[in-house]
Design an enzyme around this catalytic site. Structure first.
Site, PDB file in Angstrom:
ATOM      1  N   GLY A 150      -3.884  -5.890  14.953  1.00 24.24           N
ATOM      2  CA  GLY A 150      -3.910  -4.206  14.664  1.00 24.24           C
ATOM      3  C   GLY A 150      -5.063  -3.980  13.948  1.00 24.24           C
ATOM      4  O   GLY A 150      -6.114  -4.659  13.990  1.00 24.24           O
ATOM      5  N   ARG A 229       2.424 -10.648   5.011  1.00 22.69           N
ATOM      6  CA  ARG A 229       3.572 -10.850   4.386  1.00 22.69           C
ATOM      7  C   ARG A 229       3.979 -12.316   4.057  1.00 22.69           C
ATOM      8  O   ARG A 229       3.903 -12.861   5.112  1.00 22.69           O
ATOM      9  CB  ARG A 229       4.738  -9.887   5.146  1.00 22.69           C
ATOM     10  CG  ARG A 229       4.538  -8.395   5.068  1.00 22.69           C
ATOM     11  CD  ARG A 229       4.908  -7.983   3.369  1.00 22.69           C
ATOM     12  NE  ARG A 229       4.937  -6.551   3.415  1.00 22.69           N
ATOM     13  CZ  ARG A 229       3.973  -5.920   2.834  1.00 22.69           C
ATOM     14  NH1 ARG A 229       2.757  -6.422   2.562  1.00 22.69           N
ATOM     15  NH2 ARG A 229       4.085  -4.400   2.731  1.00 22.69           N
ATOM     16  N   ASP A 253      -2.472 -14.721  -0.004  1.00 18.57           N
ATOM     17  CA  ASP A 253      -2.281 -13.544  -1.075  1.00 18.57           C
ATOM     18  C   ASP A 253      -0.958 -13.138  -1.103  1.00 18.57           C
ATOM     19  O   ASP A 253      -0.520 -12.338  -2.037  1.00 18.57           O
ATOM     20  CB  ASP A 253      -3.108 -12.290  -0.516  1.00 18.57           C
ATOM     21  CG  ASP A 253      -3.012 -11.150  -1.394  1.00 18.57           C
ATOM     22  OD1 ASP A 253      -3.396 -11.389  -2.663  1.00 18.57           O
ATOM     23  OD2 ASP A 253      -3.052 -10.070  -0.925  1.00 18.57           O
ATOM     24  N   GLU A 258       7.901 -13.148  -4.025  1.00 22.54           N
ATOM     25  CA  GLU A 258       6.938 -12.407  -5.042  1.00 22.54           C
ATOM     26  C   GLU A 258       7.884 -12.000  -6.134  1.00 22.54           C
ATOM     27  O   GLU A 258       8.834 -11.466  -5.866  1.00 22.54           O
ATOM     28  CB  GLU A 258       6.065 -11.632  -4.383  1.00 22.54           C
ATOM     29  CG  GLU A 258       5.085 -12.156  -3.322  1.00 22.54           C
ATOM     30  CD  GLU A 258       4.301 -11.207  -2.951  1.00 22.54           C
ATOM     31  OE1 GLU A 258       4.310 -10.061  -3.248  1.00 22.54           O
ATOM     32  OE2 GLU A 258       3.531 -11.259  -1.685  1.00 22.54           O
ATOM     33  N   HIS A 276      -1.151 -10.907  -4.246  1.00 25.02           N
ATOM     34  CA  HIS A 276      -0.969  -9.878  -3.474  1.00 25.02           C
ATOM     35  C   HIS A 276      -1.885  -8.533  -3.799  1.00 25.02           C
ATOM     36  O   HIS A 276      -1.375  -7.522  -4.274  1.00 25.02           O
ATOM     37  CB  HIS A 276       0.712  -9.364  -3.639  1.00 25.02           C
ATOM     38  CG  HIS A 276       1.077  -8.383  -2.575  1.00 25.02           C
ATOM     39  ND1 HIS A 276       2.211  -8.346  -1.975  1.00 25.02           N
ATOM     40  CD2 HIS A 276       0.174  -7.581  -1.915  1.00 25.02           C
ATOM     41  CE1 HIS A 276       2.238  -7.391  -0.775  1.00 25.02           C
ATOM     42  NE2 HIS A 276       1.072  -6.954  -0.882  1.00 25.02           N
TER      43      HIS A 276
HETATM   44  C1  8YV Z   1       1.369  -3.042  -1.461  1.00 21.30           C
HETATM   45  C2  8YV Z   1       0.742  -3.804   0.727  1.00 21.30           C
HETATM   46  O1  8YV Z   1       1.814  -1.880  -1.068  1.00 21.30           O
HETATM   47  O2  8YV Z   1      -0.181  -2.133   1.848  1.00 21.30           O
HETATM   48  C3  8YV Z   1       0.671  -2.931   2.041  1.00 21.30           C
HETATM   49  O3  8YV Z   1       1.662  -3.088   2.997  1.00 21.30           O
HETATM   50  O4  8YV Z   1       1.730  -4.646   0.665  1.00 21.30           O
HETATM   51  C4  8YV Z   1       0.148  -3.376  -0.453  1.00 21.30           C
HETATM   52  O5  8YV Z   1      -0.928  -2.327  -0.331  1.00 21.30           O
HETATM   53  C5  8YV Z   1       0.737  -2.692  -2.886  1.00 21.30           C
HETATM   54  O6  8YV Z   1       0.666  -3.762  -3.406  1.00 21.30           O
HETATM   55  C6  8YV Z   1       1.391  -1.728  -3.618  1.00 21.30           C
HETATM   56  O7  8YV Z   1       2.694  -2.156  -4.153  1.00 21.30           O
END
Ligand code: 8YV
Length: 311
Positions: A150, A229, A253, A258, A276
């Site tokens: 993507g 993820r 990451d 988590e 992350h």
């Molecule tokens: C989190 C993320 O949203 O965009 C995503 O899917 O995993 C990150 O950008 C960010 O850590 C806010 O909690």
């Protein structure tokens, strides 16, 4: 009905402050049942993060909920099926974070392969006085496999071309990109890659896609990178692959649970870990916050949402 918004977790305070200067903002995690019941009918908007869980139980407790605004591109924690059934819209923050996440993917690949942190520890431990650092593995010109082609996958491929890396990818369908090779299965991709970078969405469809067999196919010279993820990797299988030398290393990451990171992955020269931080630059977090606020403003103005998730 007041403009009441429920923050479910982890959205940055700067965004929460911005939101609360315009709307009534309630903190879900700080509320007792009595307080929650008292405001449940007033909540029209949920403010969530990429990692938040917004399940059917919560959705069904909020009869006037109309929008779930996610601060993040991933919305695997939101039960979109339950939301859409109740005519609740969902927005996320695509595009603005693509560069940062792809940059981190490249950084993890380089750091894991060249053992940047192991080499730094080597200096810090005073070991350089005795011997040179061990030889590591080249990046440029070697094969990169991307799982999930993507926005982020494409941005990684663009960067990898600057490193003269042949790029292959796995996704549900081939993309219109003659410079990258489509593989119809992850096993075939892993078998033909030196680096396997996970850029797919989370959720049930990608759960534990990267299992023992895929890691074995990646092989003892292969390095796994995950910027997507933690749920996409069978983490115990990854730990075993690192411990047994089934793969050469990893750059991670994101993790299955988590902020817990398996102890066995710590303090290894061939494993690079970050907490992350894919989208966590000041510039991008500001752009994400503006997009979330833009979606909420559009919602209350009765205008089209900026970045709605399709049904
Ligand atoms: C989190 C993320 O949203 O965009 C995503 O899917 O995993 C990150 O950008 C960010 O850590 C806010 O909690």
């Amino acid at each position: 009905m007041p403009n009441a918004i429920l923050r479910v977790n982890k959205v940055p305070d700067a965004l929460a402050d911005l939101v609360s200067s315009h709307y009534d903002l309630y903190e879900y995690l700080e509320m007792g049942a009595e307080e929650f019941n008292a405001i449940a009918n007033d909540i029209q908007v949920i403010l969530a993060s990429g990692e938040s869980t917004v399940d059917a139980v919560l959705i069904n407790q909020l009869p006037n909920l109309r929008l779930i605004a996610v601060f993040g591109v991933g919305y695997d924690g939101v039960d979109t099926h339950a939301a859409f059934q109740q005519q609740i819209q969902v927005t996320n923050t695509p595009n603005v974070l693509t560069d940062d996440v792809a940059d981190l993917g490249m950084a993890l690949m380089l750091a894991a392969s060249r053992q940047i942190f192991g080499a730094q520890r080597f200096i810090e431990n005073g070991e350089w006085h005795g011997k040179p650092y061990k030889l590591t593995a080249k990046v440029s010109g070697r094969r990169l496999g991307i799982v999930g082609f993507g926005r982020v996958g494409h941005a990684v491929a663009k960067r990898a071309k600057g490193f003269d890396m042949p790029v292959g990818y796995y996704d549900k369908h081939p993309a219109d990109d003659p410079e990258c090779t489509f593989f119809p299965s992850i096993m075939e991709l892993a078998d033909n890659s030196d680096f396997l970078m996970i850029c797919a969405s989370g959720g049930p469809d990608s759960l534990k896609l990267i299992n023992h067999e895929v890691l074995a196919a990646l092989g003892k010279n292969g390095i796994l990178i995950n910027i997507a993820r933690g749920s996409i990797i069978d983490e115990p299988a990854l730990v075993a692959a690192i411990e047994n030398g089934t793969i050469a290393g990893a750059g991670l990451d994101v993790f299955a649970s988590e902020p817990d990171v398996p102890q066995a992955l710590l303090k290894r020269d061939n494993v690079v870990l970050t907490p992350h931080i894919g989208s966590a630059t000041q510039h991008t977090r500001r752009a994400m916050a503006e997009l979330v606020l833009g979606n909420i403003t559009a919602f209350y103005a009765g205008e089209p949402l900026l970045t709605p998730i399709g049904k």
